[in-house]
Design a protein around this motif. Structure first.
Motif, PDB file in Angstrom:
ATOM      1  N   GLY A  25       0.799  -1.218   0.000  1.00  0.00           N
ATOM      2  CA  GLY A  25       0.000   0.000   0.000  1.00  0.00           C
ATOM      3  C   GLY A  25       0.830   1.266   0.000  1.00  0.00           C
ATOM      4  O   GLY A  25       0.414   2.277   0.543  1.00  0.00           O
ATOM      5  N   LEU A  26       2.010   1.228  -0.619  1.00  0.00           N
ATOM      6  CA  LEU A  26       2.908   2.375  -0.613  1.00  0.00           C
ATOM      7  C   LEU A  26       2.674   3.340  -1.767  1.00  0.00           C
ATOM      8  O   LEU A  26       3.187   4.448  -1.762  1.00  0.00           O
ATOM      9  N   MET A  27       1.915   2.921  -2.771  1.00  0.00           N
ATOM     10  CA  MET A  27       1.696   3.769  -3.938  1.00  0.00           C
ATOM     11  C   MET A  27       0.288   4.350  -3.881  1.00  0.00           C
ATOM     12  O   MET A  27      -0.692   3.607  -3.796  1.00  0.00           O
ATOM     13  N   GLY A  28       0.188   5.644  -3.922  1.00  0.00           N
ATOM     14  CA  GLY A  28      -1.127   6.273  -3.875  1.00  0.00           C
ATOM     15  C   GLY A  28      -1.775   6.089  -2.520  1.00  0.00           C
ATOM     16  O   GLY A  28      -1.109   5.975  -1.502  1.00  0.00           O
ATOM     17  N   HIS A  29      -3.079   6.060  -2.513  1.00  0.00           N
ATOM     18  CA  HIS A  29      -3.848   5.870  -1.289  1.00  0.00           C
ATOM     19  C   HIS A  29      -4.614   4.563  -1.384  1.00  0.00           C
ATOM     20  O   HIS A  29      -5.398   4.375  -2.311  1.00  0.00           O
ATOM     21  N   PRO A  30      -4.394   3.643  -0.440  1.00  0.00           N
ATOM     22  CA  PRO A  30      -5.191   2.412  -0.453  1.00  0.00           C
ATOM     23  C   PRO A  30      -6.675   2.736  -0.293  1.00  0.00           C
ATOM     24  O   PRO A  30      -7.050   3.661   0.419  1.00  0.00           O
ATOM     25  N   LEU A  31      -7.504   2.004  -0.992  1.00  0.00           N
ATOM     26  CA  LEU A  31      -8.946   2.209  -0.938  1.00  0.00           C
ATOM     27  C   LEU A  31      -9.608   1.096  -0.146  1.00  0.00           C
ATOM     28  O   LEU A  31      -9.074   0.001  -0.019  1.00  0.00           O
ATOM     29  N   ALA A  32     -10.776   1.398   0.361  1.00  0.00           N
ATOM     30  CA  ALA A  32     -11.588   0.399   1.052  1.00  0.00           C
ATOM     31  C   ALA A  32     -12.565  -0.174   0.042  1.00  0.00           C
ATOM     32  O   ALA A  32     -13.441   0.528  -0.458  1.00  0.00           O
ATOM     33  N   LEU A  33     -12.409  -1.439  -0.285  1.00  0.00           N
ATOM     34  CA  LEU A  33     -13.250  -2.111  -1.279  1.00  0.00           C
ATOM     35  C   LEU A  33     -14.366  -2.868  -0.573  1.00  0.00           C
ATOM     36  O   LEU A  33     -14.119  -3.715   0.283  1.00  0.00           O
ATOM     37  N   ARG A  34     -15.595  -2.555  -0.936  1.00  0.00           N
ATOM     38  CA  ARG A  34     -16.758  -3.308  -0.444  1.00  0.00           C
ATOM     39  C   ARG A  34     -17.110  -4.314  -1.528  1.00  0.00           C
ATOM     40  O   ARG A  34     -17.657  -3.957  -2.556  1.00  0.00           O
ATOM     41  N   THR A  35     -16.752  -5.561  -1.276  1.00  0.00           N
ATOM     42  CA  THR A  35     -16.917  -6.589  -2.303  1.00  0.00           C
ATOM     43  C   THR A  35     -18.390  -6.905  -2.528  1.00  0.00           C
ATOM     44  O   THR A  35     -19.181  -6.986  -1.591  1.00  0.00           O
ATOM     45  N   THR A  36     -18.734  -7.046  -3.794  1.00  0.00           N
ATOM     46  CA  THR A  36     -20.101  -7.436  -4.160  1.00  0.00           C
ATOM     47  C   THR A  36     -20.138  -8.829  -4.768  1.00  0.00           C
ATOM     48  O   THR A  36     -21.154  -9.501  -4.698  1.00  0.00           O
ATOM     49  N   HIS A  37     -19.028  -9.242  -5.363  1.00  0.00           N
ATOM     50  CA  HIS A  37     -18.986 -10.556  -5.998  1.00  0.00           C
ATOM     51  C   HIS A  37     -17.546 -11.050  -6.011  1.00  0.00           C
ATOM     52  O   HIS A  37     -16.632 -10.313  -6.361  1.00  0.00           O
ATOM     53  N   CYS A  38     -17.336 -12.293  -5.606  1.00  0.00           N
ATOM     54  CA  CYS A  38     -15.994 -12.906  -5.620  1.00  0.00           C
ATOM     55  C   CYS A  38     -16.067 -14.244  -6.345  1.00  0.00           C
ATOM     56  O   CYS A  38     -17.090 -14.933  -6.299  1.00  0.00           O
ATOM     57  N   TRP A  39     -14.995 -14.611  -6.989  1.00  0.00           N
ATOM     58  CA  TRP A  39     -14.897 -15.896  -7.667  1.00  0.00           C
ATOM     59  C   TRP A  39     -13.467 -16.398  -7.539  1.00  0.00           C
ATOM     60  O   TRP A  39     -12.535 -15.628  -7.369  1.00  0.00           O
ATOM     61  N   THR A  40     -13.346 -17.696  -7.595  1.00  0.00           N
ATOM     62  CA  THR A  40     -12.025 -18.296  -7.487  1.00  0.00           C
ATOM     63  C   THR A  40     -11.454 -18.491  -8.881  1.00  0.00           C
ATOM     64  O   THR A  40     -12.179 -18.701  -9.846  1.00  0.00           O
ATOM     65  N   THR A  41     -10.135 -18.395  -8.970  1.00  0.00           N
ATOM     66  CA  THR A  41      -9.479 -18.592 -10.257  1.00  0.00           C
ATOM     67  C   THR A  41      -9.290 -20.067 -10.541  1.00  0.00           C
ATOM     68  O   THR A  41      -8.717 -20.422 -11.549  1.00  0.00           O
ATOM     69  N   GLY A  42      -9.776 -20.907  -9.669  1.00  0.00           N
ATOM     70  CA  GLY A  42      -9.759 -22.351  -9.890  1.00  0.00           C
ATOM     71  C   GLY A  42      -8.628 -23.029  -9.162  1.00  0.00           C
ATOM     72  O   GLY A  42      -7.522 -22.528  -9.116  1.00  0.00           O
ATOM     73  N   PRO A  43      -8.944 -24.168  -8.576  1.00  0.00           N
ATOM     74  CA  PRO A  43      -7.883 -24.929  -7.914  1.00  0.00           C
ATOM     75  C   PRO A  43      -6.968 -25.567  -8.952  1.00  0.00           C
ATOM     76  O   PRO A  43      -7.376 -25.889 -10.061  1.00  0.00           O
TER      77      PRO A  43
END
Length: 145
Positions: A25-43
């Motif tokens: 988090g050293l570049m710019g300002h870290p943002l607070a993300l409110r997740t609405t949808h998550c998916w896995t990239t696959g096992p």
């Protein structure tokens, strides 16, 4: 030959340093993300037939400068349970989660040092070899050195 290896290791060092900047988090300002949808990239399947859990990618809303943006963050190691999740942008534009644990931060900060040390070693061998080759051309004809 050693020069090509050194150049590749210097490139790897640059990539790891840029990745560390984003994950810490050293570049710019870290943002607070409110997740609405998550998916896995696959096992992925290991050579022994077992499976490893894949990374999670999440999309959601993040507020910045009074405006709300929809962004996608990649590389979560587990499903983000806490709300909101801190994310930061890497130098090449992708959004990644900010490391939280002390060991994670230390490992991420020190990760560019290993390929850098190897790159310096290979660059030094390249320079030594070049100097030896250059000096061997200056010897008088018939010299044994």
């Amino acid at each position: 030959m050693w020069g090509l290896v050194a150049a590749g290791l210097f490139a790897l060092t640059g990539y790891l340093a840029g990745s560390a900047v984003g994950h810490l988090g050293l570049m710019g300002h870290p943002l607070a993300l409110r997740t609405t949808h998550c998916w896995t990239t696959g096992p992925s399947t290991t050579s022994r037939g077992g499976s490893t859990g894949g990374d999670w990618d999440c999309t959601g809303l993040a507020a910045s400068g009074g405006r709300t943006h929809r962004i996608t963050a990649t590389g979560f190691t587990s499903y983000p349970v806490s709300m909101p999740v801190r994310v930061a942008q890497e130098p090449w534009g992708s959004w990644v989660p900010v490391d939280q644990g002390g060991w994670n931060k230390a490992g991420r900060a020190l990760s560019p040092l290993v390929p850098l040390a190897l790159a310096v070693t290979f660059a030094r061998w390249t320079l030594i070899s070049y100097r030896g080759w250059r000096n061997s051309r200056r010897l008088p004809t018939g010299s044994s050195e």
